[in-house]
Design an enzyme around this catalytic site. Sequence first.
Site, PDB file in Angstrom:
ATOM      1  N   CYS A   1       7.320  -2.292   4.083  1.00 41.41           N
ATOM      2  CA  CYS A   1       6.414  -2.863   3.092  1.00 41.41           C
ATOM      3  C   CYS A   1       5.225  -3.486   3.817  1.00 41.41           C
ATOM      4  O   CYS A   1       5.385  -4.065   4.890  1.00 41.41           O
ATOM      5  CB  CYS A   1       7.126  -3.929   2.269  1.00 41.41           C
ATOM      6  N   ALA A   2       4.054  -3.365   3.229  1.00 39.66           N
ATOM      7  CA  ALA A   2       2.847  -3.933   3.836  1.00 39.66           C
ATOM      8  C   ALA A   2       2.905  -5.463   3.834  1.00 39.66           C
ATOM      9  O   ALA A   2       2.406  -6.113   4.740  1.00 39.66           O
ATOM     10  CB  ALA A   2       1.607  -3.455   3.100  1.00 39.66           C
TER      11      ALA A   2
END
Length: 136
Positions: A50-51
């Site tokens: 996930c960013a």
Amino acid sequence: MAQDAFENIVADFEFLEDWEDRYRYVIDHGKAMEPLDDALKVPATKVEGCASQVWLHPKIEGGVFSFEGDSDAMIVRGLISVLRALYNDLPVAEVPKVDAPGELSRLGLNDHLSAQRSNGLRAMIERIRMVAAEAA
């Protein structure tokens, strides 16, 4: 197969025609969600891929699956809330059978999320499915 809570989100999305309103709706859903206890924000609950920072804490009680989650990004908190509506309170054996991409496509999310957010959403779904499959 979707839960009533998820069906309510789908119905609300149909009412909201503008994507900006839908985006705000998802964020508001995330804001309404209880924050995850800081003690549960540990490497074991962190979702890689996930960013933003994302933590999912699954619980299985009496054969029923649920999870709590949190993120440092408001839109991701909203996405966690949407996933909770899709998965929470299902029998644990049913969780891996949920066609999450198919259900989420009813919301049109993939058309409006960045590639990084879409990858993060997939990572969250995979974590949920993996935990449930291991417990089933």
